[in-house]
Scaffold this motif. Structure first.
Motif, PDB file in Angstrom:
ATOM      1  N   PRO A 108       0.829  -1.210   0.000  1.00  0.00           N
ATOM      2  CA  PRO A 108       0.000   0.000   0.000  1.00  0.00           C
ATOM      3  C   PRO A 108       0.865   1.262   0.000  1.00  0.00           C
ATOM      4  N   ARG A 109       0.324   2.321  -0.537  1.00  0.00           N
ATOM      5  CA  ARG A 109       1.025   3.605  -0.605  1.00  0.00           C
ATOM      6  C   ARG A 109       0.292   4.632   0.259  1.00  0.00           C
ATOM      7  N   ILE A 110       1.083   5.489   0.879  1.00  0.00           N
ATOM      8  CA  ILE A 110       0.538   6.645   1.591  1.00  0.00           C
ATOM      9  C   ILE A 110       1.371   7.862   1.204  1.00  0.00           C
ATOM     10  N   LEU A 111       0.786   9.028   1.372  1.00  0.00           N
ATOM     11  CA  LEU A 111       1.493  10.287   1.176  1.00  0.00           C
ATOM     12  C   LEU A 111       1.855  10.836   2.550  1.00  0.00           C
ATOM     13  N   ALA A 112       2.842  11.700   2.610  1.00  0.00           N
ATOM     14  CA  ALA A 112       3.214  12.352   3.866  1.00  0.00           C
ATOM     15  C   ALA A 112       3.276  13.853   3.636  1.00  0.00           C
ATOM     16  N   GLY A 113       2.745  14.584   4.594  1.00  0.00           N
ATOM     17  CA  GLY A 113       2.816  16.030   4.583  1.00  0.00           C
ATOM     18  C   GLY A 113       3.371  16.514   5.910  1.00  0.00           C
ATOM     19  N   ALA A 114       3.923  17.707   5.925  1.00  0.00           N
ATOM     20  CA  ALA A 114       4.474  18.269   7.155  1.00  0.00           C
ATOM     21  C   ALA A 114       4.273  19.777   7.139  1.00  0.00           C
ATOM     22  N   ALA A 115       3.922  20.316   8.294  1.00  0.00           N
ATOM     23  CA  ALA A 115       3.672  21.749   8.416  1.00  0.00           C
ATOM     24  C   ALA A 115       4.209  22.241   9.756  1.00  0.00           C
ATOM     25  N   VAL A 116       4.279  23.565   9.866  1.00  0.00           N
ATOM     26  CA  VAL A 116       4.799  24.194  11.078  1.00  0.00           C
ATOM     27  C   VAL A 116       3.761  25.184  11.602  1.00  0.00           C
ATOM     28  N   GLY A 140      -8.273   9.294   2.160  1.00  0.00           N
ATOM     29  CA  GLY A 140      -8.617   9.999   0.934  1.00  0.00           C
ATOM     30  C   GLY A 140      -9.497   9.142   0.057  1.00  0.00           C
ATOM     31  N   THR A 141     -10.207   9.784  -0.852  1.00  0.00           N
ATOM     32  CA  THR A 141     -11.020   9.037  -1.802  1.00  0.00           C
ATOM     33  C   THR A 141     -10.381   9.067  -3.185  1.00  0.00           C
ATOM     34  N   ALA A 142      -9.909  10.221  -3.618  1.00  0.00           N
ATOM     35  CA  ALA A 142      -9.299  10.349  -4.938  1.00  0.00           C
ATOM     36  C   ALA A 142      -7.771  10.319  -4.847  1.00  0.00           C
ATOM     37  N   ARG A 143      -7.250  10.027  -3.672  1.00  0.00           N
ATOM     38  CA  ARG A 143      -5.809   9.982  -3.451  1.00  0.00           C
ATOM     39  C   ARG A 143      -5.532   8.979  -2.325  1.00  0.00           C
ATOM     40  N   PRO A 144      -4.268   8.557  -2.194  1.00  0.00           N
ATOM     41  CA  PRO A 144      -3.934   7.697  -1.049  1.00  0.00           C
ATOM     42  C   PRO A 144      -4.102   8.466   0.265  1.00  0.00           C
ATOM     43  N   PRO A 145      -4.147   7.756   1.386  1.00  0.00           N
ATOM     44  CA  PRO A 145      -4.177   8.451   2.679  1.00  0.00           C
ATOM     45  C   PRO A 145      -2.923   9.315   2.860  1.00  0.00           C
ATOM     46  N   ILE A 146      -3.066  10.319   3.714  1.00  0.00           N
ATOM     47  CA  ILE A 146      -1.943  11.202   4.038  1.00  0.00           C
ATOM     48  C   ILE A 146      -1.658  11.083   5.528  1.00  0.00           C
ATOM     49  N   VAL A 147      -0.391  10.972   5.869  1.00  0.00           N
ATOM     50  CA  VAL A 147       0.044  11.127   7.252  1.00  0.00           C
ATOM     51  C   VAL A 147       0.585  12.542   7.353  1.00  0.00           C
ATOM     52  N   ALA A 148      -0.056  13.366   8.183  1.00  0.00           N
ATOM     53  CA  ALA A 148       0.308  14.779   8.298  1.00  0.00           C
ATOM     54  C   ALA A 148       1.004  15.022   9.639  1.00  0.00           C
ATOM     55  N   TYR A 149       2.215  15.522   9.563  1.00  0.00           N
ATOM     56  CA  TYR A 149       3.012  15.860  10.744  1.00  0.00           C
ATOM     57  C   TYR A 149       2.903  17.361  10.983  1.00  0.00           C
ATOM     58  N   LEU A 150       2.710  17.738  12.244  1.00  0.00           N
ATOM     59  CA  LEU A 150       2.620  19.154  12.593  1.00  0.00           C
ATOM     60  C   LEU A 150       3.623  19.452  13.699  1.00  0.00           C
TER      61      LEU A 150
END
Length: 163
Positions: free
Chosen positions: A14-22, A86-96
């Protein structure tokens, strides 16, 4: 297992996306938000982690902050980790991450990445839900709570703390 078999195995995972913000604040505790030109709502400085290039979430948060608002600030402690389906994309793991309180000099030095951002502003906690759509609103509120209580990072699913 041969190299070809291993490559086939990895390709089938399986694939997931990762995002990160401050999460940056001013002296009054307001949160720095940026207004993207490519979608509705506001956001925090941050974006996609370039994991294919070996980038970590912390490195991605710092790079995106520099690209988007022109500040090179090392991210502080993690405040929240959010699993966003997500529905039109893989799930995202978001780091804050905690960006701390910006000085007057840092605020004056903010320069927007005009290709992606329209504006920026500091927003008080009470007004955040009107600006932050979807899971992001819950993520930011949970991160602010973690800052206030000294706890964290908070584990979230779609912006909601996991019991």
């Amino acid at each position: 297992m041969t190299t070809a078999d291993y490559a086939t195995y990895i390709a089938g995972l399986p694939r997931i996306l990762a995002g990160a913000a401050v999460l940056f604040r001013d002296d009054d505790g307001r949160v720095l938000l940026v207004e993207p030109n490519y979608r509705d709502g506001w956001a925090l400085p941050g974006g996609t982690v370039e994991s294919d290039e070996g980038e970590t979430p912390r490195q991605g948060a710092r790079r995106e902050t520099l690209e988007e608002i022109g500040l090179d600030v090392p991210p502080g402690r993690p405040l929240a980790v959010d699993w966003v389906p997500g529905t039109a994309r893989p799930p995202i793991v978001a780091y804050l991450y905690d960006g701390g309180v910006l000085s007057a000099e840092q605020i004056k030095a903010i320069r927007l990445q005009e290709e992606e951002l329209v504006s920026w502003r500091f927003v008080p906690r009470a007004d955040l839900p009107a600006h932050l759509l979807g899971a992001l609103g819950g993520r930011v509120l949970a991160a602010l709570d973690a800052l206030t209580t000294g706890t964290g990072p908070v584990e979230l699913e779609n912006g909601t703390p996991v019991a």
